[in-house]
Design an enzyme around this catalytic site. Sequence first.
Site, PDB file in Angstrom:
ATOM      1  N   PHE A 143      -2.450 -12.698   2.538  1.00  0.00           N
ATOM      2  CA  PHE A 143      -3.666 -12.115   1.969  1.00  0.00           C
ATOM      3  C   PHE A 143      -3.516 -12.033   0.450  1.00  0.00           C
ATOM      4  O   PHE A 143      -2.471 -12.396  -0.105  1.00  0.00           O
ATOM      5  CB  PHE A 143      -3.932 -10.731   2.577  1.00  0.00           C
ATOM      6  CG  PHE A 143      -2.926  -9.678   2.164  1.00  0.00           C
ATOM      7  CD1 PHE A 143      -1.679  -9.619   2.749  1.00  0.00           C
ATOM      8  CD2 PHE A 143      -3.231  -8.746   1.164  1.00  0.00           C
ATOM      9  CE1 PHE A 143      -0.749  -8.658   2.371  1.00  0.00           C
ATOM     10  CE2 PHE A 143      -2.317  -7.774   0.781  1.00  0.00           C
ATOM     11  CZ  PHE A 143      -1.067  -7.735   1.386  1.00  0.00           C
ATOM     12  N   ASN A 198      -5.781   0.327   5.753  1.00  0.00           N
ATOM     13  CA  ASN A 198      -5.517  -1.108   5.838  1.00  0.00           C
ATOM     14  C   ASN A 198      -4.928  -1.465   7.215  1.00  0.00           C
ATOM     15  O   ASN A 198      -3.787  -1.135   7.528  1.00  0.00           O
ATOM     16  CB  ASN A 198      -4.538  -1.478   4.705  1.00  0.00           C
ATOM     17  CG  ASN A 198      -4.270  -2.961   4.630  1.00  0.00           C
ATOM     18  OD1 ASN A 198      -4.033  -3.599   5.641  1.00  0.00           O
ATOM     19  ND2 ASN A 198      -4.302  -3.485   3.426  1.00  0.00           N
ATOM     20  N   LYS A 232       7.935 -13.680   5.695  1.00  0.00           N
ATOM     21  CA  LYS A 232       7.505 -13.023   4.451  1.00  0.00           C
ATOM     22  C   LYS A 232       8.013 -11.578   4.394  1.00  0.00           C
ATOM     23  O   LYS A 232       8.531 -11.137   3.367  1.00  0.00           O
ATOM     24  CB  LYS A 232       5.968 -13.044   4.329  1.00  0.00           C
ATOM     25  CG  LYS A 232       5.482 -12.367   3.063  1.00  0.00           C
ATOM     26  CD  LYS A 232       3.970 -12.258   2.954  1.00  0.00           C
ATOM     27  CE  LYS A 232       3.584 -11.223   1.919  1.00  0.00           C
ATOM     28  NZ  LYS A 232       2.157 -10.916   1.894  1.00  0.00           N
ATOM     29  N   LYS A 287      -1.487  -3.342   7.406  1.00  0.00           N
ATOM     30  CA  LYS A 287      -0.340  -2.498   7.066  1.00  0.00           C
ATOM     31  C   LYS A 287      -0.061  -1.493   8.183  1.00  0.00           C
ATOM     32  O   LYS A 287       1.083  -1.240   8.533  1.00  0.00           O
ATOM     33  CB  LYS A 287      -0.625  -1.698   5.780  1.00  0.00           C
ATOM     34  CG  LYS A 287      -0.635  -2.523   4.512  1.00  0.00           C
ATOM     35  CD  LYS A 287      -0.824  -1.568   3.334  1.00  0.00           C
ATOM     36  CE  LYS A 287      -1.162  -2.258   2.052  1.00  0.00           C
ATOM     37  NZ  LYS A 287      -1.497  -1.314   0.979  1.00  0.00           N
ATOM     38  N   GLU A 292      -8.992   9.159  -5.847  1.00  0.00           N
ATOM     39  CA  GLU A 292      -9.094   8.134  -6.883  1.00  0.00           C
ATOM     40  C   GLU A 292      -7.698   7.780  -7.334  1.00  0.00           C
ATOM     41  O   GLU A 292      -6.881   8.677  -7.586  1.00  0.00           O
ATOM     42  CB  GLU A 292      -9.865   8.711  -8.068  1.00  0.00           C
ATOM     43  CG  GLU A 292     -11.177   7.996  -8.319  1.00  0.00           C
ATOM     44  CD  GLU A 292     -11.755   8.432  -9.636  1.00  0.00           C
ATOM     45  OE1 GLU A 292     -11.681   7.670 -10.595  1.00  0.00           O
ATOM     46  OE2 GLU A 292     -12.251   9.587  -9.671  1.00  0.00           O
ATOM     47  N   ASP A 349       1.647   1.803  -2.523  1.00  0.00           N
ATOM     48  CA  ASP A 349       0.821   1.172  -3.546  1.00  0.00           C
ATOM     49  C   ASP A 349       1.579  -0.055  -4.016  1.00  0.00           C
ATOM     50  O   ASP A 349       2.810  -0.037  -4.103  1.00  0.00           O
ATOM     51  CB  ASP A 349       0.547   2.129  -4.712  1.00  0.00           C
ATOM     52  CG  ASP A 349      -0.663   1.659  -5.508  1.00  0.00           C
ATOM     53  OD1 ASP A 349      -1.724   1.437  -4.902  1.00  0.00           O
ATOM     54  OD2 ASP A 349      -0.548   1.476  -6.737  1.00  0.00           O
TER      55      ASP A 349
HETATM   56  P1  IMP Z   1      -2.889  -1.863  -2.520  1.00  0.00           P
HETATM   57  O1  IMP Z   1      -1.429  -1.533  -2.462  1.00  0.00           O
HETATM   58  O2  IMP Z   1      -3.524  -1.858  -1.167  1.00  0.00           O
HETATM   59  O3  IMP Z   1      -3.626  -1.071  -3.559  1.00  0.00           O
HETATM   60  O4  IMP Z   1      -2.969  -3.403  -2.948  1.00  0.00           O
HETATM   61  C1  IMP Z   1      -2.949  -3.871  -4.248  1.00  0.00           C
HETATM   62  C2  IMP Z   1      -3.373  -5.311  -4.297  1.00  0.00           C
HETATM   63  O5  IMP Z   1      -2.214  -6.111  -4.616  1.00  0.00           O
HETATM   64  C3  IMP Z   1      -3.904  -5.872  -2.992  1.00  0.00           C
HETATM   65  O6  IMP Z   1      -5.275  -5.730  -2.919  1.00  0.00           O
HETATM   66  C4  IMP Z   1      -3.525  -7.347  -3.071  1.00  0.00           C
HETATM   67  O7  IMP Z   1      -4.500  -8.066  -3.742  1.00  0.00           O
HETATM   68  C5  IMP Z   1      -2.285  -7.341  -3.939  1.00  0.00           C
HETATM   69  N1  IMP Z   1      -1.117  -7.444  -3.073  1.00  0.00           N
HETATM   70  C6  IMP Z   1      -0.284  -6.451  -2.686  1.00  0.00           C
HETATM   71  N2  IMP Z   1       0.659  -6.934  -1.863  1.00  0.00           N
HETATM   72  C7  IMP Z   1       0.394  -8.247  -1.726  1.00  0.00           C
HETATM   73  C8  IMP Z   1       1.025  -9.278  -0.969  1.00  0.00           C
HETATM   74  O8  IMP Z   1       2.000  -9.095  -0.234  1.00  0.00           O
HETATM   75  N3  IMP Z   1       0.470 -10.489  -1.105  1.00  0.00           N
HETATM   76  C9  IMP Z   1      -0.600 -10.768  -1.877  1.00  0.00           C
HETATM   77  N4  IMP Z   1      -1.232  -9.842  -2.564  1.00  0.00           N
HETATM   78  C10 IMP Z   1      -0.732  -8.582  -2.498  1.00  0.00           C
END
Ligand code: IMP
Length: 201
Positions: free
Chosen positions: A154, A13, A177, A16, A43, A72
Site C-alpha cells: 500500500f 486501519n 515485507k 494493521k 488531531e 505512526d
Molecule cells: P499512518 O501511520 O497510518 O499515519 O501512515 C502514514 C502514511 O505513510 C501512510 O498513509 C502511507 O502512505 C505511508 N506508509 C506508512 N507505512 C508504509 C508502508 O509500509 N508502505 C508504504 N507506505 C507506507
Amino acid sequence: MQKFKEIIFASHNKGKIAEIREILSPLGIKVLSGEDIDLPEVEETGKTFEENAYIKALAAAKEKNIPCFADDSGLCVDAIGGKPGVYTARYAPNRDFNKGMDKLLDELKETNSSNRAAHFSCVIVLAYPDGNYKAFEGRVDGAIATQKSGTAGFGYDPIFIPTGFNRSFAEFDSIEKNKISHRGRALQKFINFLKDNKGSL
Ligand code: IMP
C-alpha cells in the site's frame, strides 16, 4: 505492572488491525480496536512519529481507562530534507497515494540531486491512563526508485527499494515485507516487551 486481559489498538486501519491481532493472540491478550469500539477523534498535531503515536494512544487510554497502543509511520527522503516525514499521509493529494508518488518523484527530480536515499519509520507507543508510556521504534533504509513497480502492499511501496534488494516493497509478499519493514521491526520490539512481561502491562 498489572495483568490486563485486553489492550486497545487505537486504529481504524483494517490491514494493521488484522496483522496485530494475529501476532498478539498467542500471548492471551485480546486486542480491541476501532472496528469494535468507539475511539476518540484526535488531531495528529505532533512533530515526530512518537508524538503522534502518543497522542493517539493516550487519548484512547484516558477515555477507556486501560493501556492502549497506537502507531505512526511515514517515509523520509534525504534529498528533500526528510520530507514528507510525519506528513506522509497528508502529502498525497486527497490521500491518493498514486498521486502522492508522482508528486514525490517530481519533487526529487526538481532537486537535480542523485541522492535517492530514504527510509520508512514507524513508532508504536503503548500509553497508560496516567500518561506514562513506552515507545518502540522500527526503521528500514532504502532508496526511492525512478519509477513505480509492483502491485502489492500500500501507500508508497511501489517506489521504495529496501537496501540490499533490487525490487520495490510492492514486489514483496506481506510475510517477506513484515520481516524487514519499519512496522514489522517496531512490532517485534513491542511483542518482545509483552513476552518479557508475560502479558502484564
Ligand atoms: P499512518 O501511520 O497510518 O499515519 O501512515 C502514514 C502514511 O505513510 C501512510 O498513509 C502511507 O502512505 C505511508 N506508509 C506508512 N507505512 C508504509 C508502508 O509500509 N508502505 C508504504 N507506505 C507506507
